[in-house]
Motif scaffolding. Structure first.
Motif, PDB file in Angstrom:
ATOM      1  N   ARG A  86      68.431 -40.462 -38.313  1.00 50.58           N
ATOM      2  CA  ARG A  86      67.153 -40.544 -37.604  1.00 50.58           C
ATOM      3  C   ARG A  86      65.989 -40.186 -38.523  1.00 50.58           C
ATOM      4  NH1 ARG A  86      63.196 -38.087 -35.578  1.00 50.58           N
ATOM      5  NH2 ARG A  86      63.881 -36.051 -36.324  1.00 50.58           N
ATOM      6  N   ARG A  94      65.178 -42.977 -40.920  1.00 50.34           N
ATOM      7  CA  ARG A  94      64.424 -44.039 -40.244  1.00 50.34           C
ATOM      8  C   ARG A  94      62.978 -43.603 -40.006  1.00 50.34           C
ATOM      9  NH1 ARG A  94      63.946 -48.302 -36.966  1.00 50.34           N
ATOM     10  NH2 ARG A  94      62.868 -48.053 -34.983  1.00 50.34           N
ATOM     11  N   ALA A  95      62.785 -42.355 -39.591  1.00 48.81           N
ATOM     12  CA  ALA A  95      61.435 -41.859 -39.330  1.00 48.81           C
ATOM     13  C   ALA A  95      60.602 -41.870 -40.607  1.00 48.81           C
ATOM     14  CB  ALA A  95      61.504 -40.450 -38.745  1.00 48.81           C
ATOM     15  N   LEU A 118      56.218 -44.991 -33.925  1.00 44.93           N
ATOM     16  CA  LEU A 118      56.024 -43.913 -34.884  1.00 44.93           C
ATOM     17  C   LEU A 118      56.081 -42.557 -34.188  1.00 44.93           C
ATOM     18  CD1 LEU A 118      55.259 -43.345 -37.901  1.00 44.93           C
ATOM     19  CD2 LEU A 118      52.885 -43.313 -37.136  1.00 44.93           C
ATOM     20  N   GLU A 174      59.698 -41.753 -32.906  1.00 44.79           N
ATOM     21  CA  GLU A 174      60.693 -41.478 -33.937  1.00 44.79           C
ATOM     22  C   GLU A 174      60.360 -40.268 -34.803  1.00 44.79           C
ATOM     23  OE1 GLU A 174      63.554 -42.864 -34.318  1.00 44.79           O
ATOM     24  OE2 GLU A 174      63.333 -44.477 -32.858  1.00 44.79           O
ATOM     25  N   THR A 175      59.093 -39.855 -34.824  1.00 46.40           N
ATOM     26  CA  THR A 175      58.725 -38.773 -35.742  1.00 46.40           C
ATOM     27  C   THR A 175      58.354 -37.468 -35.058  1.00 46.40           C
ATOM     28  OG1 THR A 175      56.405 -39.466 -35.815  1.00 46.40           O
ATOM     29  CG2 THR A 175      57.882 -40.396 -37.480  1.00 46.40           C
ATOM     30  N   THR A 230      61.473 -33.777 -33.491  1.00 46.78           N
ATOM     31  CA  THR A 230      61.978 -32.977 -34.599  1.00 46.78           C
ATOM     32  C   THR A 230      62.816 -31.812 -34.089  1.00 46.78           C
ATOM     33  OG1 THR A 230      59.935 -31.719 -34.554  1.00 46.78           O
ATOM     34  CG2 THR A 230      60.043 -33.571 -36.086  1.00 46.78           C
TER      35      THR A 230
END
Length: 260
Positions: free
Chosen positions: A97, A100-101, A126, A129-130, A133
């Protein structure tokens, strides 16, 4: 000559694990760990107890409730090795992950550098996926923020703030959404843009709900978060970064200029 095993008191054990001493007592109450006792009867934690706590915290990080964790680690097969194997599998998925991020962030930066705007699809992907955390659990957040809060608020003030009645789960969901929107707005770069102003309005409403609109209390809260974000060990676990905080301060200023 055999080296004497290191023994930690509850305060030191909690500090090293990033939890509170109260959490260690809670785990003991649930039968998850049984600290050894010193000659004077004080609780103490050696290598075996710290290994046990690692299992508890690793499984808790995976979302398991304490009752379920107790069942798992008290089984014969519930060894440290089996928990580490589960952690390895989980972290391997997390690595995919993160890779990809990172690719999405680099692609977004390349678009901006080329003078292109990020589309809504770009921004939503964006953000999704980011922003997922490895953030602190509520328990870890308490362990991070409580010691700092004690510097700024008296015991009576902390009691009064904790007595405020609101749906914590709902407030947490609102904060998650407004922080995600703030990050998306920050990617666009304009703190006076509609998306940023909307996030600022909701951000301010959530702050006012906690502080009662008292600027002195709000100032102390900002100082607490500023100190937490400056801590290199705590900062990666926090849902906010100094950059997001600064961007939202500019958005708040833009709101004020509009008379809101």
């Amino acid at each position: 000559m055999l080296q004497k095993a290191q023994i930690l008191n509850p305060t030191e054990a909690a500090r090293r694990l990033g939890v509170s001493a109260k959490a260690l007592r809670l785990y003991e109450q649930h039968g998850l760990v049984k600290p050894v006792r010193s000659a004077k009867g004080w609780r103490a934690y050696g290598p075996a107890e710290m290994a046990r706590l690692h299992q508890v915290l690793a499984l808790k990080r995976l979302g398991l409730p304490l009752a379920r964790i107790a069942v798992l680690i008290n089984r014969p097969e519930g060894s440290l090795a089996s928990v580490l194997a589960l952690q390895e599998e989980t972290l391997a998925h997390e690595n995919v992950r993160v890779t990809r991020a990172l690719a999405l962030v680099r692609a977004a930066r390349a678009k901006l550098a080329a003078g292109e705007d990020l589309s809504i699809d770009d921004l939503t992907e964006l953000t999704k996926e980011t922003t997922m955390t490895r953030e602190a659990t509520p328990e870890e957040m308490k362990a991070i923020l409580d010691p700092i809060s004690e510097k700024y608020f008296s015991e009576d003030e902390r009691t009064a703030l904790s007595a405020k009645k609101f749906d914590q789960a709902d407030v947490s969901r609102q904060w998650e959404q407004v922080i995600a929107d703030a990050k998306a707005a920050m990617a666009k770069g304009d703190p006076a843009a509609p998306l940023a102003l909307d996030a600022a309005r909701r951000w301010k409403a959530l702050v006012d709900q906690f502080t009662g609109g008292d600027p002195a209390v709000a100032g102390k809260v900002r100082a607490i978060w500023g100190e937490a974000m400056a801590d290199p060990q705590a900062a990666p676990k926090l849902p906010l970064s100094p950059e997001v905080f600064a961007f939202m301060s500019r958005a708040m200023a833009a709101l004020k200029e509009r008379g809101e």
